[in-house]
Design an enzyme around this catalytic site. Structure first.
Site, mmCIF file in Angstrom:
data_model
loop_
_atom_site.group_PDB
_atom_site.id
_atom_site.type_symbol
_atom_site.label_atom_id
_atom_site.label_comp_id
_atom_site.label_asym_id
_atom_site.label_seq_id
_atom_site.Cartn_x
_atom_site.Cartn_y
_atom_site.Cartn_z
ATOM 1 N NE ARG A 84 34.347 43.306 48.331
ATOM 2 C CZ ARG A 84 34.399 42.365 49.253
ATOM 3 N NH1 ARG A 84 33.372 42.175 50.080
ATOM 4 N NH2 ARG A 84 35.449 41.595 49.359
ATOM 5 C CE1 TYR A 259 38.131 53.126 47.211
ATOM 6 C CE2 TYR A 259 37.698 50.779 47.177
ATOM 7 C CZ TYR A 259 38.565 51.839 47.014
ATOM 8 O OH TYR A 259 39.866 51.612 46.634
ATOM 9 C CB CYS A 329 43.997 35.740 47.661
ATOM 10 S SG CYS A 329 43.635 35.920 49.405
ATOM 11 N NE ARG A 464 40.234 46.886 45.260
ATOM 12 C CZ ARG A 464 39.739 45.647 45.226
ATOM 13 N NH1 ARG A 464 39.590 45.007 44.094
ATOM 14 N NH2 ARG A 464 39.420 45.038 46.339
HETATM 15 C C1 OXD Z 1 36.881 41.926 45.897
HETATM 16 C C2 OXD Z 1 37.002 42.567 44.579
HETATM 17 O O1 OXD Z 1 36.910 42.628 46.909
HETATM 18 O O2 OXD Z 1 37.083 41.827 43.593
HETATM 19 O O3 OXD Z 1 36.748 40.701 45.937
HETATM 20 O O4 OXD Z 1 36.979 43.801 44.493
#
Ligand code: OXD
Ligand code: MN
Length: 744
Positions: A84, A259, A329, A464
């Site tokens: 992001r 992305y 996390c 991911r």
């Molecule tokens: C984040 C996700 O970046 O859930 O928080 O992808």
């Protein structure tokens, strides 16, 4: 198949005026983006498979070995587009509204706000950030002709099961088939949504383009995107587009990135940023939060049946625990927690969601949560049968898109942590063949280093998987019914290698809101260009997702607490799974062992339900391992709240197993335990770091200026007083002066 637009609209025809606003948006987008053709994604599984197969044909997807990974695909992004882009994310609020009082570039850098939304792009000529309508024009200019030579895909979608009272609709237009394939898994798609919109249900127009039009005859690339980060925009609007006011107040315009959260617009853009804004603006108030939802069932053993000699169990009790943690996390791990064997007789958990919770009150005044998503977009590295078997089973169910992981020549996937040793025949996430055993070395120390390097380069740290929630072996049977799960416990946690204790229960809602509002966390790879490990504020783990003024957002939390019924208001806990020793080793085992905190919290919720007030603890001292029934252990009082004793977590510090779980009991508290008359009372602080910690928290709260509500200010000053009683120096410096109101 994805039919072309007019066909797909049947039984409604494309010319039907009853298509109403859906038609207005699509025609508007077509007139700006100028695609060669328009296709509607009808939400059928066949259409998803067709999309993936088309991506294989075009070279964007690699089909994985169907014997290991049925219906699974690998995608590799452009290496400049891997996370992001928080510093290109804009919350373009109504004229006159701001996220913070200060413009983004005047926020002190140590607070970590280089990352997180800003209002508008900084214009060096105007010497200010662009206004909302200037930003809209800036985006419309980018979208002008952006789909020339391409297909525009139209994805009608719902966040939340379509029939539920929680559901919110959207239409995403995009020129990325990869995004179509991901939206299918992550949201509820289908033509029924177009019909609902045609009947008058509101929807959010979501614009997405990779910003890569094709000239006649130009060959496409596998991952189109804008190469310059400053050419990307993830913009959210909360006032109507003056050119199309009928399309409503909200819209999203994302340009230049393909992305994750930048492009799968139902997720972060809609379900958090736009939804949090709606939640405060709607007449019936609600909340959109960055939270996992875990459903817990407790069937207590009540003795042994004299005849059968088998254990007897009391009636089952149910708890819902939500957890807000910054990106990467461990939310997905906690959401799919495996209950440790020693508790699995009485305790079961099921997963409702791993990333986002929409929370509304029911008629009893309980805060009830749903998961508005329908897939998991999880971080792959670190996921394995040891750390999260349920996630692995979900993936093995097939129908998964992997992005930026390593792959073997046999079509199997691999990432850091999946297995001890990397497999042979590995191709890294950029598509480069890795040399087998290149990490081996006669010198074992050297080999360790080389292996680490090798392993880290196989998959991107923010690689991911996109996989359906329904495939999770412990998915709750009611996860997708639209029924809200009444929340008992809210956990908030950052990644803190120092200082923050393992877990505390805050005294009450307002103190909990303050603790959550001042959450800080060390950076991870989930954010583009973020230095991993640097500490920044991440209120409610929502810093990049809060969709309106941050002070108002905190006040909304306080107001929601007032609206909850006293009996059912959730308990707020602050947790930290990530404390390390001087050598960088984790002091808490984490993963399934986090269940100990969940259990401790549920037992306290049970006491509250039964009308037993959890006061500062009875006989629970960190050194006692004796007869301390967990349900009686509310915890020792500390300035932050109540901290658990080892026995409250089911640990006996004399046993080797317990020492393996909890390597250093001092992480349980901020104070040395001091017992008077068998009761734990606030003792001396264990770490001088609290002075600086509170100073930083003060600086963050003062940043809100007049938007900081009186409740949080009062809570903060009381927190300072409690730390002063535990021996913290110079508390007077720490208080927040009256900025604009008198404290009661
Ligand atoms: C984040 C996700 O970046 O859930 O928080 O992808
Ligand atoms: Mn997230």
């Amino acid at each position: 198949m994805i039919p072309a637009l007019p066909k797909c609209m049947l039984p409604l025809t494309w010319d039907s005026p009853s298509l109403g606003l859906a038609k207005e948006f699509i025609e508007y987008a077509v007139s700006v983006c100028k695609p060669d053709e328009v296709m509607v994604f009808d939400g059928r599984r066949e259409s998803w498979i067709q999309s993936c197969e088309d991506l294989v044909k075009s070279g964007s997807f690699l089909k994985l070995n169907p014997y290991i990974w049925p219906n699974c695909y690998l995608s590799r992004s452009n290496p400049v587009d891997v996370a992001r882009s928080e510093d290109r994310t804009f919350m373009c609020l109504k004229d006159g509204e701001t996220l913070y009082r200060k413009p983004h570039n005047q926020i002190p850098p140590q607070l970590g706000f280089k990352w997180g939304c800003r209002a508008g792009e900084y214009d060096p000529e105007k010497k200010r950030e662009l206004s909302t309508e200037e930003m809209r024009q800036c985006l419309l200019k980018r979208f002008e002709g952006c789909m020339v030579g391409r297909t525009m895909y139209v994805i009608p979608f719902s966040m939340g099961p379509v029939s539920s009272e929680f559901a919110k609709l959207g239409i995403q237009i995009t020129d990325s088939l990869y995004v179509v394939a991901n939206m299918y898994t992550m949201t509820h798609t289908g033509m029924g949504i177009i019909s609902k919109i045609a009947e008058g249900s509101p929807f959010v127009p979501c614009w997405h383009s990779t910003g890569f039009p094709l000239e006649a005859g130009e060959k496409d690339v596998c991952w189109p995107c804008r190469l310059l980060p400053s050419d990307r925009y993830i913009a959210h609007f909360t006032q109507p587009d003056p050119a199309h006011p009928r399309l409503g107040e909200y819209s999203i315009m994302s340009y230049g990135s393909g992305y994750g959260g930048n492009a799968i617009l139902g997720k972060k853009c809609y379900a958090l940023r736009i939804a949090s804004n709606m939640a405060r603006r709607d007449k019936v108030k609600w909340m959109a939060e960055h939270m996992l939802i875990l459903h817990v069932t407790y069937t207590p053993c009540i003795g042994i049946d004299e005849v059968t000699k088998k254990k007897k169990y009391g009636p089952a009790e149910y708890f819902t625990v939500t957890g807000a943690f910054p990106s990467a996390c461990g939310k997905t791990n906690l959401a799919m927690l495996q209950v440790p064997k020693e508790f699995s007789d009485e305790w079961k958990v099921s997963c409702v969601g791993d990333d986002i919770a929409w929370i509304r009150f029911d008629s009893k005044g309980r805060m009830c949560a749903i998961n508005p998503e329908s897939g998991f977009f999880g971080v792959a590295p670190g996921t394995s049968d040891y750390t999260n078997r349920n996630a692995m089973e979900t993936l093995r169910g097939g129908n998964t898109i992997f992005t930026n992981v390593g792959v073997t020549v046999e079509g199997d996937v691999w990432w850091d942590g999946l297995t001890e040793d990397p497999p042979k025949g590995l191709v890294d996430w950029r598509g480069h063949r890795m040399q087998d055993d290149a990490w081996r070395d006669e010198d074992k120390e050297k080999e360790k280093m080389k292996k680490k390097q090798f392993i880290k380069s196989a998959a991107h740290p923010n690689s991911r998987y996109t996989t359906p929630c329904a495939q999770c072996p412990i998915i709750d049977p009611e996860w997708n019914t639209g029924k809200g799960f009444p929340i008992d416990v809210m956990l908030f946690g950052g990644r803190r290698s120092q200082l923050m204790p393992l877990a505390v229960r805050t005294r009450d809602w307002n103190q909990g809101v303050l603790a959550a509002a001042t959450l800080r966390s060390e950076g991870t790879a989930a954010v583009q260009d973020r230095v991993v490990g640097t500490l920044s504020f991440d209120p409610m783990a929502m810093r990049p997702f809060i969709g309106y003024n941050v002070g108002d957002y905190f006040n909304h939390w306080i107001e929601m607490g007032k609206m909850a019924s006293d009996q059912y208001r959730p308990d707020i806990y602050v947790v930290n799974w990530f404390r390390k020793d001087a050598e960088g080793r984790f002091l808490w085992e984490g993963f399934s062992e986090n269940f100990r905190i969940v259990r401790w919290a549920c037992l306290q919720a049970k006491e509250r339900r039964e009308g037993k007030e959890c006061a500062s603890s009875s006989s629970c001292t960190p050194s006692s391992s004796s007869s301390c029934a967990a349900s009686k252990c509310c915890g020792a009082e500390t300035p932050l709240g109540y901290a658990p004793s080892p026995c409250a977590l089911g640990l006996d510090l004399k046993s080797e197993e317990s020492k393996h779980v909890l390597k250093d009991p001092s992480i349980l508290s901020v104070c040395e335990c001091k017992c008077e008359d068998g009761k734990c009372v606030v003792g001396k602080l264990l770490d001088d770091g609290w002075f600086n910690e509170l100073k930083e928290r003060k600086a963050f709260l003062e940043l809100l200026e007049e938007d900081l509500g009186k409740e949080l200010k009062k809570e903060f000053n009381e927190l300072v007083d409690r730390f002063a009683s535990a021996g913290m120096k110079a508390p007077a410096e720490m208080k927040i002066e009256d900025l604009h109101f008198q404290l009661e």
